[in-house]
Design an enzyme around this catalytic site. Structure first.
Site, PDB file in Angstrom:
ATOM      1  CG  HIS A 107      -8.285 -29.427 -76.489  1.00  0.00           C
ATOM      2  ND1 HIS A 107      -8.328 -30.553 -75.697  1.00  0.00           N
ATOM      3  CD2 HIS A 107      -7.316 -28.628 -75.937  1.00  0.00           C
ATOM      4  CE1 HIS A 107      -7.438 -30.442 -74.723  1.00  0.00           C
ATOM      5  NE2 HIS A 107      -6.810 -29.295 -74.848  1.00  0.00           N
ATOM      6  CG  HIS A 181      -8.558 -26.524 -71.279  1.00  0.00           C
ATOM      7  ND1 HIS A 181      -7.511 -25.685 -70.950  1.00  0.00           N
ATOM      8  CD2 HIS A 181      -8.014 -27.535 -71.993  1.00  0.00           C
ATOM      9  CE1 HIS A 181      -6.392 -26.172 -71.468  1.00  0.00           C
ATOM     10  NE2 HIS A 181      -6.672 -27.293 -72.103  1.00  0.00           N
ATOM     11  CD  GLU A 318      -7.098 -30.369 -69.853  1.00  0.00           C
ATOM     12  OE1 GLU A 318      -7.512 -30.633 -70.986  1.00  0.00           O
ATOM     13  OE2 GLU A 318      -5.906 -30.104 -69.622  1.00  0.00           O
TER      14      GLU A 318
HETATM   15  C1  BGC Z   1      -3.266 -30.242 -73.542  1.00  0.00           C
HETATM   16  C2  BGC Z   1      -2.029 -29.499 -73.982  1.00  0.00           C
HETATM   17  C3  BGC Z   1      -2.477 -28.356 -74.842  1.00  0.00           C
HETATM   18  C4  BGC Z   1      -3.365 -27.466 -74.043  1.00  0.00           C
HETATM   19  C5  BGC Z   1      -3.897 -26.355 -74.888  1.00  0.00           C
HETATM   20  C6  BGC Z   1      -4.089 -29.301 -72.744  1.00  0.00           C
HETATM   21  O1  BGC Z   1      -5.251 -29.937 -72.359  1.00  0.00           O
HETATM   22  O2  BGC Z   1      -2.958 -31.386 -72.815  1.00  0.00           O
HETATM   23  O3  BGC Z   1      -1.156 -30.344 -74.681  1.00  0.00           O
HETATM   24  O4  BGC Z   1      -1.390 -27.638 -75.346  1.00  0.00           O
HETATM   25  O5  BGC Z   1      -4.445 -28.187 -73.538  1.00  0.00           O
HETATM   26  O6  BGC Z   1      -4.002 -25.199 -74.204  1.00  0.00           O
END
Ligand code: BGC
Length: 353
Positions: A107, A181, A318
């Protein structure tokens, strides 16, 4: 009438003032967005009796977001999801990214687009109300090449749609994969687990992962597996099945490849919550969608109204390009070059059934 309001949401440790914007539409839907991380803090939508509930997980204060947030409601960038070993080759040059998830990059790194203050201005379309956010990511930030100028516009329509338009430009070749998210719970952010929500995904294949949640490179047909959401199925009905992919994710945490993707805006997902009658549809121009069932939530993040966000109390959908695409040449490309424009649209549409 649509409306737009601004109030202070506090100050970052660096002394930057942060605002909280409230957008309201003609149908009483209300969304609150802060320019810290472009985070959606609240989203109130009606149920089948017209009762409003806040259907996203979030915090009451800026300090709670600064302290520890599992990307609650945030814009994710420069690259959503994982890049294996935090490195990739582009035009023969190797770039090393910040690693913040074991040996991997997740991310956008240590300080991704979810942890920066965005410039903000009101956006008004056709009787609609919105907020336009801009962030300039420096060349080399978190290890990425190129100065990237990113714009994210949130628009609340009178059809109870939350439209998110992303765009970006760069001055050197780079990779981009922006997403959003929010953790949704259509019964209300404090209503417990999401296992009874019924989910349908417009996907016949997914990208299986290894134990570190990096795609193996395979595009696997999901017929006959617990990944099959081609017809609407409760999230919880197969989540504990013995299945290697579910074990690796601790539940669902997978990239679903959308069928017949051609870059036009198409339906990717539909979620129905039987208790309230709320429905959320997701439309996107992106080739894939990450379905994450909130497996890493464990009650340690205490949210709005002191709600402890327990295991699987919210789910994320997402829209994105595939994780680790910079290292997987047969995945759709995430490379952006000078003179090109990255553009992506996703709509979360709320209704009742
Ligand atoms: C991911 C997860 C991750 C989470 C974080 C998601 O988009 O796929 O693996 O732990 O985000 O909060």
């Amino acid at each position: 009438m649509s409306a737009y309001q601004v109030e202070s949401f506090g100050t970052t440790p660096e002394g930057v003032e942060v605002e909280l914007y409230t957008l309201t539409n003609a149908g009483e839907v209300e969304v609150r967005i802060t320019n810290y991380g472009g985070i959606i803090t609240h989203l109130r939508v009606p149920d089948r009796d017209g009762e409003l509930a806040d259907v996203v997980l979030g915090y009451d204060s800026l300090s709670a977001y600064l302290e520890d947030s599992p990307y609650l409601g945030a814009i994710v960038g420069r690259y959503g999801n994982r890049i294996g070993a935090g490195r990739f080759l582009l035009d023969g040059v190797e770039y090393k990214l910040a690693t913040n998830n074991g040996d991997n990059h997740l991310h956008g790194g240590l300080k991704g687009f979810d942890k920066v203050v965005w410039g903000a201005e009101p956006y008004s379309g056709d009787g609609e109300t919105g907020l336009r956010l801009t962030y300039v990511s420096a060349d080399g930030e978190e290890g990425y090449p190129g100065r990237l100028t990113a714009t994210v516009t949130y628009i609340l329509t009178n059809e109870n749609e939350l439209v998110i338009e992303y765009s970006a430009e760069t001055d050197k070749p780079t990779v981009v994969n922006l997403t959003h998210h929010s953790y949704f719970n259509l019964a209300g952010h404090d209503a417990g687990d999401i296992l009874g929500h019924e989910l349908a995904l417009a996907a016949s294949r997914f990208t299986p992962v290894d134990a570190g949640l990096i795609p193996t490179g395979e595009l696997r047909h999901l017929a006959g597996s617990p990944m099959d959401f081609r017809t609407s199925t409760p999230i919880g009905s197969r989540i504990e099945d013995p299945d290697e992919q579910l074990e690796f994710g601790g539940g669902y945490d997978h990239n679903f490849v959308l069928d017949d993707h051609d870059g036009s805006l198409r339906i990717a997902a539909r979620v129905y919550e039987p208790g309230s009658g709320r429905v959320m549809e997701v439309y996107t121009t992106e080739p894939a969608i990450q379905f994450y069932s909130g497996n890493f939530l464990d009650g340690s993040n205490v949210g709005k109204d002191d709600a402890p966000y327990e295991h699987r109390s919210g789910f994320c959908l997402e829209t994105q390009h595939f994780p680790d695409s910079p290292n997987q040449p047969h995945f759709p490309s995430t490379v952006l070059r000078p003179g090109e424009r990255y553009e992506s649209t996703t709509i979360y549409k709320f209704s009742i059934q």
